[in-house]
Motif scaffolding. Sequence first.
Motif, PDB file in Angstrom:
ATOM      1  N   ALA A 184       2.736   1.538  -1.113  1.00 26.27           N
ATOM      2  CA  ALA A 184       1.820   2.105  -2.109  1.00 26.27           C
ATOM      3  C   ALA A 184       2.180   3.548  -2.413  1.00 26.27           C
ATOM      4  O   ALA A 184       2.235   3.961  -3.587  1.00 26.27           O
ATOM      5  CB  ALA A 184       0.380   2.005  -1.600  1.00 26.27           C
ATOM      6  N   ALA A 185       2.445   4.329  -1.360  1.00 23.29           N
ATOM      7  CA  ALA A 185       2.811   5.733  -1.573  1.00 23.29           C
ATOM      8  C   ALA A 185       4.100   5.848  -2.374  1.00 23.29           C
ATOM      9  O   ALA A 185       4.211   6.680  -3.290  1.00 23.29           O
ATOM     10  CB  ALA A 185       2.948   6.432  -0.219  1.00 23.29           C
ATOM     11  N   LYS A 186       5.072   5.028  -2.058  1.00 25.53           N
ATOM     12  CA  LYS A 186       6.353   5.066  -2.767  1.00 25.53           C
ATOM     13  C   LYS A 186       6.188   4.733  -4.247  1.00 25.53           C
ATOM     14  O   LYS A 186       6.894   5.278  -5.107  1.00 25.53           O
ATOM     15  CB  LYS A 186       7.336   4.094  -2.106  1.00 25.53           C
ATOM     16  N   LEU A 187       5.243   3.854  -4.564  1.00 26.16           N
ATOM     17  CA  LEU A 187       5.078   3.371  -5.935  1.00 26.16           C
ATOM     18  C   LEU A 187       3.962   4.076  -6.699  1.00 26.16           C
ATOM     19  O   LEU A 187       3.680   3.728  -7.848  1.00 26.16           O
ATOM     20  CB  LEU A 187       4.808   1.860  -5.916  1.00 26.16           C
ATOM     21  N   LEU A 199      -4.095  -1.239  -3.688  1.00 25.70           N
ATOM     22  CA  LEU A 199      -3.815  -2.354  -2.788  1.00 25.70           C
ATOM     23  C   LEU A 199      -4.803  -2.312  -1.639  1.00 25.70           C
ATOM     24  O   LEU A 199      -4.998  -1.258  -1.018  1.00 25.70           O
ATOM     25  CB  LEU A 199      -2.383  -2.266  -2.243  1.00 25.70           C
ATOM     26  N   ILE A 200      -5.433  -3.432  -1.360  1.00 31.57           N
ATOM     27  CA  ILE A 200      -6.379  -3.536  -0.256  1.00 31.57           C
ATOM     28  C   ILE A 200      -5.866  -4.594   0.711  1.00 31.57           C
ATOM     29  O   ILE A 200      -5.543  -5.712   0.296  1.00 31.57           O
ATOM     30  CB  ILE A 200      -7.782  -3.942  -0.740  1.00 31.57           C
ATOM     31  N   LYS A 244      -2.646   3.391  -4.786  1.00 36.37           N
ATOM     32  CA  LYS A 244      -3.568   3.723  -3.700  1.00 36.37           C
ATOM     33  C   LYS A 244      -3.621   2.557  -2.732  1.00 36.37           C
ATOM     34  O   LYS A 244      -3.553   1.397  -3.149  1.00 36.37           O
ATOM     35  CB  LYS A 244      -4.973   3.998  -4.246  1.00 36.37           C
ATOM     36  N   ALA A 245      -3.735   2.866  -1.444  1.00 35.80           N
ATOM     37  CA  ALA A 245      -3.874   1.823  -0.426  1.00 35.80           C
ATOM     38  C   ALA A 245      -5.176   2.013   0.331  1.00 35.80           C
ATOM     39  O   ALA A 245      -5.515   3.132   0.737  1.00 35.80           O
ATOM     40  CB  ALA A 245      -2.699   1.855   0.544  1.00 35.80           C
ATOM     41  N   ILE A 246      -5.910   0.937   0.507  1.00 34.54           N
ATOM     42  CA  ILE A 246      -7.098   0.904   1.361  1.00 34.54           C
ATOM     43  C   ILE A 246      -6.835  -0.130   2.437  1.00 34.54           C
ATOM     44  O   ILE A 246      -6.579  -1.296   2.129  1.00 34.54           O
ATOM     45  CB  ILE A 246      -8.366   0.533   0.577  1.00 34.54           C
TER      46      ILE A 246
END
Length: 329
Positions: free
Chosen positions: A85-88, A67-68, A91-93
């Motif tokens: 993002a962490a829960k699922l 996810l950005i 990766k998050a940017i």
Amino acid sequence: MITIPERIILANLPTKIEKLERISAQLQGPSIYIKRDDQTGTELSGNKIRKLEYCIREAIDQGCDTLITCGGIQSNHCRATAAAAAKLGLKAIVVLRGHDPDTYEGNLLLDHLLGAEVRWISSEDYRDHRMDIMHTIADEVSAKGQQAYVIPEGASSGIGAFGYFSALQEIVQQEQELGISFDAVIVAVGSGGTHGGLLLAQQLLPTSHRIIGINVCDDEDYFIKAITTVIEESAHYLDQSVTIPTEAIEIIDGYVGKGYAQSQPQELQCIKDLASLEGVILDPVYTGKAFYGLVEEIRKGTFQDLQNILFIHTGGLYGLFPHSASFEF
């Protein structure tokens, strides 16, 4: 029956509605109620997670693993995206406006704790090129064999707006349960997606609520265009056409103050007053400005014909702490 897109369930819903007894009595205007969307979760607190439930469902359905998104240094939306993002296991940017500070606090601290990759860009690039920059990062992700989903600022997109389409459905159900009818629903407007989703639901359900936004940045003309764009994007997901007349978009301008995320003494005093009177904590960027605007408009007699007003508390607690030096005690 209106069919809207599917969502992934992350938020603690429904959020409760409370009457602000003492401040309503003090102002001697309409009865003010507050919908506690600051209590949608802890890491996932605030209005952004309602919108992200729809965005992330679409991302997963498209096979995306990254996810950005973008925001200011204390963006509630970026923090909520990082937490989701962490829960699922995604990766998050997060692309943030400004520069890397010497110390991390508030939402920025949480972005790092949650494992998000933080990229910094200038205010000018953020204003003029943030979507292009995020799509360039998405191309980088693709080159590594992964797939990215770009979420615009505040998840204010056609799909994200359904978070507050369903929120108005929730409010209608709560009105029936509580035996209350709200004449107006008032919300802070920072990117337009929350207001757009509420207005879309108000037009299609239909309900008789006035949907009123108090902008915390830019101006009325900007948000009329932004909200119209969001609703037009939402229409692509529905099995019916949607036309929202411009005059249906109610924005109360004049409470931006010094500018986005900049506070005036009277706004901070309003936050202190509500906290001491009702035990409700607002934030200085969104809800503090909007609630100050609501109070001032009640004092001016703007809402003298209304009986019950519902103010949506869209969260922002973590963003309060970096502003601690601004308060006087």
